[in-house]
Motif scaffolding. Structure first.
Motif, PDB file in Angstrom:
ATOM      1  N   GLY A   1       0.817  -1.201   0.000  1.00 19.05           N
ATOM      2  CA  GLY A   1       0.000   0.000   0.000  1.00 19.05           C
ATOM      3  C   GLY A   1       0.857   1.260   0.000  1.00 19.05           C
ATOM      4  N   PRO A   2       0.231   2.419   0.024  1.00 21.13           N
ATOM      5  CA  PRO A   2       0.977   3.674  -0.072  1.00 21.13           C
ATOM      6  C   PRO A   2       1.675   4.070   1.218  1.00 21.13           C
ATOM      7  CG  PRO A   2      -1.370   4.125   0.123  1.00 21.13           C
ATOM      8  CD  PRO A   2      -1.227   2.637   0.005  1.00 21.13           C
ATOM      9  N   ARG A   3       1.263   3.527   2.349  1.00 19.16           N
ATOM     10  CA  ARG A   3       1.825   3.953   3.638  1.00 19.16           C
ATOM     11  C   ARG A   3       2.274   2.725   4.418  1.00 19.16           C
ATOM     12  NH1 ARG A   3      -2.631   6.996   2.479  1.00 19.16           N
ATOM     13  NH2 ARG A   3      -2.179   9.203   2.098  1.00 19.16           N
ATOM     14  N   THR A   4       3.552   2.407   4.302  1.00 16.46           N
ATOM     15  CA  THR A   4       4.061   1.162   4.888  1.00 16.46           C
ATOM     16  C   THR A   4       5.391   1.321   5.617  1.00 16.46           C
ATOM     17  OG1 THR A   4       5.189   0.564   2.829  1.00 16.46           O
ATOM     18  CG2 THR A   4       2.930  -0.244   3.114  1.00 16.46           C
ATOM     19  N   THR A   5       6.011   2.496   5.587  1.00 18.47           N
ATOM     20  CA  THR A   5       7.358   2.628   6.158  1.00 18.47           C
ATOM     21  C   THR A   5       7.376   3.616   7.316  1.00 18.47           C
ATOM     22  OG1 THR A   5       8.057   4.451   4.718  1.00 18.47           O
ATOM     23  CG2 THR A   5       8.335   2.194   3.878  1.00 18.47           C
ATOM     24  N   LEU A   6       8.311   3.390   8.242  1.00 13.31           N
ATOM     25  CA  LEU A   6       8.478   4.303   9.376  1.00 13.31           C
ATOM     26  C   LEU A   6       8.939   5.672   8.901  1.00 13.31           C
ATOM     27  CD1 LEU A   6       8.481   4.697  12.445  1.00 13.31           C
ATOM     28  CD2 LEU A   6      10.855   3.876  12.464  1.00 13.31           C
ATOM     29  N   LYS A   7       9.792   5.709   7.908  1.00 14.44           N
ATOM     30  CA  LYS A   7      10.273   6.980   7.370  1.00 14.44           C
ATOM     31  C   LYS A   7       9.109   7.814   6.827  1.00 14.44           C
ATOM     32  CE  LYS A   7      13.528   8.933   4.015  1.00 14.44           C
ATOM     33  NZ  LYS A   7      14.550   8.616   2.967  1.00 14.44           N
ATOM     34  N   GLY A   8       8.216   7.165   6.108  1.00 13.94           N
ATOM     35  CA  GLY A   8       7.055   7.874   5.575  1.00 13.94           C
ATOM     36  C   GLY A   8       6.125   8.358   6.676  1.00 13.94           C
ATOM     37  N   LEU A   9       5.986   7.561   7.730  1.00 13.08           N
ATOM     38  CA  LEU A   9       5.142   7.944   8.862  1.00 13.08           C
ATOM     39  C   LEU A   9       5.669   9.194   9.547  1.00 13.08           C
ATOM     40  CD1 LEU A   9       2.973   7.422  11.055  1.00 13.08           C
ATOM     41  CD2 LEU A   9       4.592   5.862  12.137  1.00 13.08           C
ATOM     42  N   LEU A  10       6.971   9.213   9.835  1.00 14.18           N
ATOM     43  CA  LEU A  10       7.548  10.346  10.549  1.00 14.18           C
ATOM     44  C   LEU A  10       7.611  11.600   9.684  1.00 14.18           C
ATOM     45  CD1 LEU A  10      10.459   8.532  12.441  1.00 14.18           C
ATOM     46  CD2 LEU A  10       8.167   9.103  13.274  1.00 14.18           C
ATOM     47  N   ALA A  11       7.672  11.416   8.377  1.00 18.01           N
ATOM     48  CA  ALA A  11       7.751  12.575   7.476  1.00 18.01           C
ATOM     49  C   ALA A  11       6.407  13.265   7.312  1.00 18.01           C
ATOM     50  CB  ALA A  11       8.288  12.135   6.108  1.00 18.01           C
ATOM     51  N   GLU A  12       5.308  12.488   7.243  1.00 15.76           N
ATOM     52  CA  GLU A  12       3.989  13.075   7.000  1.00 15.76           C
ATOM     53  C   GLU A  12       2.913  12.390   7.857  1.00 15.76           C
ATOM     54  OE1 GLU A  12       3.766  14.601   2.494  1.00 15.76           O
ATOM     55  OE2 GLU A  12       3.959  12.412   2.661  1.00 15.76           O
TER      56      GLU A  12
END
Length: 366
Positions: free
Chosen positions: A159-170
């Motif tokens: 899916g589009p939202r699966t990484t810790l980096k992406g979570l912390l960025a947005e």
């Protein structure tokens, strides 16, 4: 002919006259005799039945055991009932189960003095000891031998939202499923060890949030109702067994440091002798050999895969007190204040409160 008669206890009777030619005086004597029997029965009941029932009820008042909501309320009740039945036999007293769907419901029951003994994790156990006159008697252990468990963050594997980096960025683009604010692994530890250090407040930065049990948060992500969920190692292992298809869709993107295991607390109105009796039962449970020991180990296996219990006192809550202190301090540091003096005043209250709390935990024991 039918003659209605009302007894002294409110009961109504109907006197059936077989012959309408009976004389009124005879009827009156029969009615008076019936009334006298009713009055006599009531007096005998008041003299003998009520005191005996009251004494029996007082001797057999159940010990009310509150269960921290880890799965569903019905599931938790079923899991705990075999162990509590064994506890009842050991202490010679009935044990009833209070299983609820939320931390808040359990906390309210404790505040209303509807709980005598409970299975609680860090923050709730800490609050009951420092504010609700309860004492720690035991702490759970697990088969992995570790002195605690870890908080987790779960996402879907695809899916589009699966990484810790992406979570912390947005974080504002992610839908969060988390535990209640009293949940150590569902809220306190992720907030303290991950989100606040990255200037993210869990309550305000996400697109939406679902608040529930660890089972509910994992299901929310697995079913596409949320993008990330808080959880913990123990409950996620259980989730894999209960919901293998849903668990297969999930992955772990973050783990916390070790969190101390949950405690068993007892109300202090039950004196040291009673507390020691409960503690001895828990410590010895599932330690024996033979069929009985095997049966008890099977009970613990189904009960969140526990290995047993170890004796503990209030000092076992020092790690929980430290976590609560660190979270309060981190929140104060990252919040906006009218001026620096206000921030420092808040920090000073946190420091003094923590010092008082730890002193009490070290000194009171039980």
């Amino acid at each position: 002919m039918q003659v209605p008669v009302h007894g002294a206890d409110g009961a109504s009777f109907v006197l059936h006259a077989r012959h309408t030619t009976e004389r009124p005086r005879m009827m009156a004597r029969r009615v008076l005799a019936l009334l006298w029997r009713c009055v006599l029965a009531v007096l005998l009941g008041l003299a003998f039945a009520v005191p005996m029932q009251t004494a029996a009820a007082a001797d057999e008042a159940p010990l009310r055991f509150g269960i921290l909501p880890l799965g569903g309320a019905f599931e938790s009740r079923n899991d705990w009932e075999p162990l509590l039945a064994d506890l009842s036999r050991a202490i010679g007293r009935p044990v009833s189960v209070l299983s609820v769907n939320s931390y808040e419901a359990l906390e309210q029951a404790i505040q209303r003095d509807q709980v005598d003994m409970a299975f609680l994790s860090g923050k709730m156990a800490l609050d009951t000891v420092t504010q609700r006159r309860m004492s720690v008697v035991a702490q759970v252990t697990r088969h992995d031998g570790l002195p605690g468990y870890r908080a987790l963050l779960l996402t879907r594997k695809t899916g589009p939202r699966t990484t810790l980096k992406g979570l912390l960025a947005e974080p504002e683009r992610w839908r969060l499923a988390r535990g209640e604010s009293r949940s150590v692994s569902g809220f306190i530890v992720p907030q303290l060890q991950l989100f606040l250090p990255n200037h993210i407040a869990m309550e305000t930065r996400f697109a939406s949030e679902v608040v529930g049990t660890h089972q509910a948060t994992a299901l929310a992500v697995a079913n596409g109702e949320a993008d990330v969920a808080t959880n913990n190692t123990a409950d996620f292992e259980r989730f894999k067994l209960q919901f293998p298809a849903e668990a297969e869709r999930l992955q772990v993107i973050w783990e916390s440091e070790l969190i101390p295991h949950a405690q068993i607390v007892v109300r202090r109105e039950y004196g040291p002798e009673f507390q020691k009796k409960v503690q001895a039962f828990l410590v010895e449970y599932a330690r024996g050999k033979g069929p009985r020991g095997d049966a008890e180990r099977a009970v613990l296996k189904s009960l969140h895969d526990l290995a047993g219990f170890v004796a503990a006192d209030n000092s076992s809550l020092l790690p929980a007190a430290k976590l609560a202190y660190q979270l309060a301090r981190q929140s104060a540091m990252s919040s906006q204040w009218v001026n620096e003096a206000a921030r420092q005043a808040r920090l000073q209250r946190i420091e003094s409160g923590y010092a008082e709390q730890t002193g009490a935990l070290r000194g009171s024991g039980r």
